[in-house]
Design an enzyme around this catalytic site. Structure first.
Site, PDB file in Angstrom:
ATOM      1  N   PHE A 177       0.844  -1.086  -0.049  1.00 47.30           N
ATOM      2  CA  PHE A 177       0.001   0.061  -0.008  1.00 47.30           C
ATOM      3  C   PHE A 177       0.811   1.353   0.202  1.00 47.30           C
ATOM      4  O   PHE A 177       0.289   2.304  -0.407  1.00 47.30           O
ATOM      5  CB  PHE A 177      -1.051  -0.177   1.281  1.00 47.30           C
ATOM      6  CG  PHE A 177      -0.163   0.362   2.694  1.00 47.30           C
ATOM      7  CD1 PHE A 177      -0.134   1.789   2.815  1.00 47.30           C
ATOM      8  CD2 PHE A 177       0.472  -0.495   3.282  1.00 47.30           C
ATOM      9  CE1 PHE A 177       0.517   2.148   3.916  1.00 47.30           C
ATOM     10  CE2 PHE A 177       0.917  -0.346   4.490  1.00 47.30           C
ATOM     11  CZ  PHE A 177       1.180   1.299   4.808  1.00 47.30           C
ATOM     12  N   GLU A 218      -4.865  -4.013  -2.046  1.00 52.53           N
ATOM     13  CA  GLU A 218      -6.283  -3.974  -2.053  1.00 52.53           C
ATOM     14  C   GLU A 218      -6.497  -2.543  -1.247  1.00 52.53           C
ATOM     15  O   GLU A 218      -7.899  -2.124  -1.222  1.00 52.53           O
ATOM     16  CB  GLU A 218      -7.076  -4.982  -1.355  1.00 52.53           C
ATOM     17  CG  GLU A 218      -6.628  -5.445   0.106  1.00 52.53           C
ATOM     18  CD  GLU A 218      -5.141  -6.065   0.204  1.00 52.53           C
ATOM     19  OE1 GLU A 218      -4.302  -6.049  -0.805  1.00 52.53           O
ATOM     20  OE2 GLU A 218      -5.303  -6.605   1.429  1.00 52.53           O
ATOM     21  N   CYS A 261       9.757   2.204   3.520  1.00 48.68           N
ATOM     22  CA  CYS A 261      10.406   0.811   3.792  1.00 48.68           C
ATOM     23  C   CYS A 261      12.008   1.353   4.014  1.00 48.68           C
ATOM     24  O   CYS A 261      12.595   0.635   4.633  1.00 48.68           O
ATOM     25  CB  CYS A 261      10.532  -0.079   2.904  1.00 48.68           C
ATOM     26  SG  CYS A 261      11.000   0.634   1.117  1.00 48.68           S
ATOM     27  N   GLU A 268       9.566  -4.038  13.058  1.00 52.10           N
ATOM     28  CA  GLU A 268       9.171  -3.024  12.115  1.00 52.10           C
ATOM     29  C   GLU A 268       8.041  -2.191  12.720  1.00 52.10           C
ATOM     30  O   GLU A 268       6.883  -2.799  12.589  1.00 52.10           O
ATOM     31  CB  GLU A 268       9.264  -3.351  10.569  1.00 52.10           C
ATOM     32  CG  GLU A 268       8.968  -2.284   9.587  1.00 52.10           C
ATOM     33  CD  GLU A 268       8.661  -2.726   8.360  1.00 52.10           C
ATOM     34  OE1 GLU A 268       7.902  -3.640   8.056  1.00 52.10           O
ATOM     35  OE2 GLU A 268       9.266  -1.952   7.602  1.00 52.10           O
TER      36      GLU A 268
HETATM   37  P1  NAD Z   1       1.626  -6.555   3.036  1.00 49.29           P
HETATM   38  O1  NAD Z   1       2.688  -7.524   3.130  1.00 49.29           O
HETATM   39  O2  NAD Z   1       0.633  -6.765   3.797  1.00 49.29           O
HETATM   40  O3  NAD Z   1       0.938  -6.759   1.606  1.00 49.29           O
HETATM   41  C1  NAD Z   1       1.547  -6.755   0.519  1.00 49.29           C
HETATM   42  C2  NAD Z   1       0.914  -7.286  -0.727  1.00 49.29           C
HETATM   43  O4  NAD Z   1       0.696  -8.575  -0.437  1.00 49.29           O
HETATM   44  C3  NAD Z   1      -0.523  -6.589  -0.803  1.00 49.29           C
HETATM   45  O5  NAD Z   1      -0.839  -6.834  -2.554  1.00 49.29           O
HETATM   46  C4  NAD Z   1      -1.417  -7.652  -0.164  1.00 49.29           C
HETATM   47  O6  NAD Z   1      -2.597  -7.849  -0.849  1.00 49.29           O
HETATM   48  C5  NAD Z   1      -0.499  -9.148  -0.346  1.00 49.29           C
HETATM   49  N1  NAD Z   1      -0.967  -9.810   0.673  1.00 49.29           N
HETATM   50  C6  NAD Z   1      -1.199  -9.701   2.058  1.00 49.29           C
HETATM   51  N2  NAD Z   1      -1.273 -10.784   2.864  1.00 49.29           N
HETATM   52  C7  NAD Z   1      -1.038 -11.772   2.152  1.00 49.29           C
HETATM   53  C8  NAD Z   1      -1.053 -13.183   2.324  1.00 49.29           C
HETATM   54  N3  NAD Z   1      -1.126 -13.635   3.507  1.00 49.29           N
HETATM   55  N4  NAD Z   1      -0.559 -14.079   1.123  1.00 49.29           N
HETATM   56  C9  NAD Z   1      -0.381 -13.493  -0.015  1.00 49.29           C
HETATM   57  N5  NAD Z   1      -0.502 -12.164  -0.037  1.00 49.29           N
HETATM   58  C10 NAD Z   1      -0.661 -11.275   0.645  1.00 49.29           C
HETATM   59  O7  NAD Z   1       2.452  -5.339   3.056  1.00 49.29           O
HETATM   60  P2  NAD Z   1       1.886  -3.727   3.052  1.00 49.29           P
HETATM   61  O8  NAD Z   1       1.224  -3.673   4.333  1.00 49.29           O
HETATM   62  O9  NAD Z   1       0.935  -3.362   1.993  1.00 49.29           O
HETATM   63  O10 NAD Z   1       3.024  -2.998   2.924  1.00 49.29           O
HETATM   64  C11 NAD Z   1       4.100  -2.349   4.010  1.00 49.29           C
HETATM   65  C12 NAD Z   1       5.246  -3.372   3.948  1.00 49.29           C
HETATM   66  O11 NAD Z   1       5.743  -3.378   2.891  1.00 49.29           O
HETATM   67  C13 NAD Z   1       6.072  -2.990   5.250  1.00 49.29           C
HETATM   68  O12 NAD Z   1       6.589  -4.143   5.765  1.00 49.29           O
HETATM   69  C14 NAD Z   1       7.270  -2.326   4.199  1.00 49.29           C
HETATM   70  O13 NAD Z   1       8.540  -2.265   4.882  1.00 49.29           O
HETATM   71  C15 NAD Z   1       7.344  -3.239   3.054  1.00 49.29           C
HETATM   72  N6  NAD Z   1       7.985  -2.607   1.823  1.00 49.29           N
HETATM   73  C16 NAD Z   1       9.035  -2.875   1.613  1.00 49.29           C
HETATM   74  C17 NAD Z   1       9.578  -2.338   0.477  1.00 49.29           C
HETATM   75  C18 NAD Z   1      10.937  -2.824   0.059  1.00 49.29           C
HETATM   76  O14 NAD Z   1      11.476  -2.175  -1.041  1.00 49.29           O
HETATM   77  N7  NAD Z   1      11.604  -3.559   0.818  1.00 49.29           N
HETATM   78  C19 NAD Z   1       9.118  -1.155  -0.167  1.00 49.29           C
HETATM   79  C20 NAD Z   1       7.812  -0.762   0.429  1.00 49.29           C
HETATM   80  C21 NAD Z   1       7.220  -1.380   1.561  1.00 49.29           C
END
Ligand code: NAD
Length: 496
Positions: free
Chosen positions: A149, A176, A281, A381
């Site tokens: 997101f 989503e 991130c 985090e």
């Molecule tokens: P998230 O892991 O909750 O969701 C990311 C994606 O995975 C979404 O599209 C979601 O629909 C999907 N998803 C969620 N749960 C799932 C599951 N159980 N099985 C399969 N798919 C699933 O992450 P978020 O809250 O949207 O984003 C924040 C996180 O992203 C933070 O931890 C941040 O550090 C990380 N992030 C990392 C980077 C990087 O480059 N390392 C960059 C941006 C964000």
């Protein structure tokens, strides 16, 4: 109520799903749209269309593919503020920060427009008499991307422009929580002349991701998101013999040496820690004060206390709300854990709310001092506007602390000493290092190179590494016979 469409086989289509998820304005949690969880049939149709489109797209000359990116880059620039407005409305980011999100994505599209140079192979003439050897770079087929997101413009743009410029077709499954921005990005991609089927968008959550992870026609998967989901995706994707790159969570340290310029340090700490409500991130979440710099805690506190969150269109707001009530609850629970575990709470934002928007996901800037490595606020985090200060006696101690941390996304050192900076850059086990730069996110001609628990895979996002991730190398060894070269059987493996 707006319902977010799927994008399948070149058409924006309403989903037949009976399952929808609310998209909310994080400033007050009012529902602004509904996003469907794509059905099995719709996802199958997306893969089928992407497979068919690949047959033609991989034969499309590279300069023609590049020209789509050139037009796309211009359209994104023309619609920059409009996209940022959509983005701010569904994420709560300030307008300036939302524009930055779009701009960092545009830069990747610019990079993708150079695809011909990026795809060049290697050649060595005369590897044996009359024999030349050269490599070709060919696309994989259908690739997929799952995005988080927190950067709904930049991160989808890390993925599909480069994958598609390489000659692949692509299925995007955006977060989503903020699907309206990626929808606009895709509309503009169509306007830029992307042929039918090269890009598809399915929406949903875990079930839709599992479909992509298991489908045999999906050859490679890019993921950005949280640690548990990243580990799950890497394991399940590779178990299914796919190429996977999974970018995950982080805990980024800024090491402050006592010879650094105090005011510059403090200005940089404020923006890098609580900017975007800490939902980056690469946000700085831990500051390591070395030696005499430990006396600066009170000045950091004073400056952070001036920061005011607010609405996206308030030019004085420093940052907006967190993305969801769930995210706010998690951050508040961690603030409480910090207090319970004995860290000194120098600034407490847990009671903050914005007048007139009390139902929003607000958290004020929060600062903890005397944080130690065994506390939850250090280990986990937080992904909120919460900064931890910790102390180190020397640069060696600071390096040991950072290297012992399981994450390795980004780090920075603030110092006036070249030798200290050189030592830090060399010894630190983190993939992206800033020297007097707090958030060292590389521009797209480099790659985004998180390490350790912040990344699973080997080829990183954008830069040359993304091109390697989205392509296969074919090496050709060629001889064209002429009369000068003796023929006859060669019974060895030497080229003669
Ligand atoms: P998230 O892991 O909750 O969701 C990311 C994606 O995975 C979404 O599209 C979601 O629909 C999907 N998803 C969620 N749960 C799932 C599951 N159980 N099985 C399969 N798919 C699933 O992450 P978020 O809250 O949207 O984003 C924040 C996180 O992203 C933070 O931890 C941040 O550090 C990380 N992030 C990392 C980077 C990087 O480059 N390392 C960059 C941006 C964000």
């Amino acid at each position: 109520m707006k319902t977010v469409p799927l994008f399948i086989d070149g058409q924006f289509v309403p989903s037949r799903s009976e399952q929808f998820i609310d998209v909310t304005n994080p400033a007050d949690n009012s529902v602004i749209a509904k996003v469907p969880c794509a059905t099995q049939g719709e996802m199958e149709a997306a893969v089928e269309s992407a497979k068919q489109a690949f047959l033609e797209w991989k034969e499309t000359p590279v300069s023609q593919r590049a020209r789509v990116m050139l037009r796309y880059q211009q359209l994104l620039k023309d619609h920059h503020d409009e996209i940022a407005t959509i983005l701010a409305g569904e994420t709560g980011k300030t307008f300036e920060d939302a524009k930055g999100d779009v701009w960092r994505g545009i830069e990747v599209v610019e990079h993708a427009a150079n695809i011909a140079s990026l795809m060049m192979g290697e050649t060595v003439e005369n590897v044996a008499r009359g024999i030349d050897c050269y490599s070709l770079t060919q696309p994989l087929g259908v690739c997929a991307g799952i995005t988080p997101f927190n950067f709904p413009a930049m991160i989808p743009l890390w993925m599909f422009p480069l994958a598609i410029a390489c000659g692949n077709t692509f299925i995007l499954k955006p977060s989503e929580q903020d699907p309206l921005t990626p929808t606009r990005l895709v509309e503009l991609f169509v306007e830029a002349g992307a042929p039918k089927g090269v890009l598809q968008v399915i929406h949903g959550g875990k079930d839709q991701v599992d479909f992509l992870l298991d489908h045999p026609s999906v050859k490679a998967l890019s993921f950005v998101g949280s640690v548990p989901v990243g580990q799950y995706i890497y394991r399940r994707g590779t178990e299914n013999m796919k190429r996977v790159q999974a970018f995950a969570g982080a805990k980024n340290h800024m090491v402050v040496m006592p010879d650094a310029n105090k005011q510059q340090v403090i200005n940089n700490i404020v923006g890098a820690s609580v900017g975007a409500a800490g939902q980056r991130c690469m946000a700085i979440s831990v500051v390591v004060l070395v030696g005499e710099a430990q006396q600066w805690a009170a000045d950091i506190q004073q400056e952070l206390a001036k920061v005011r969150p607010g609405l996206w269109n308030d030019p004085d707001a420093a940052y907006g709300p967190l993305i969801s009530p769930k995210a706010r609850e998690r951050v508040l629970a961690l603030i409480q854990a910090g207090k319970d575990e004995g860290a000194t709470c120098l600034l407490d934002g847990s009671g903050f709310t914005l007048k007139g928007f009390e139902t929003g996901n607000w958290v004020g800037p929060t600062l903890f001092g005397d944080v130690t490595a065994d506390m939850r606020i250090y280990k986990e985090e937080i992904f909120g506007p919460v900064l931890c200060l910790t102390n180190a006696d020397s640069l060696d101690d600071a390096i040991a602390l950072v290297n012992a941390n399981p994450y390795g996304n980004g780090t920075s050192i603030f110092t006036a000493c070249g030798a200290a900076a050189r030592k830090y850059q060399h010894e630190i086990e983190v993939g992206q290092v800033g020297i007097n730069v707090p958030i060292p996110v590389p521009l797209p001609f480099f790659s985004f190179t998180g390490w350790k628990g912040s990344f699973y895979g080997d080829q990183h996002a954008y830069g040359k590494q993304a091109v390697r991730f989205y392509t296969e190398t074919k090496t050709v060894t060629a001889r064209w016979f002429n009369e000068d070269i003796p023929s006859g059987p060669n019974m060895t493996i030497h080229l003669k």
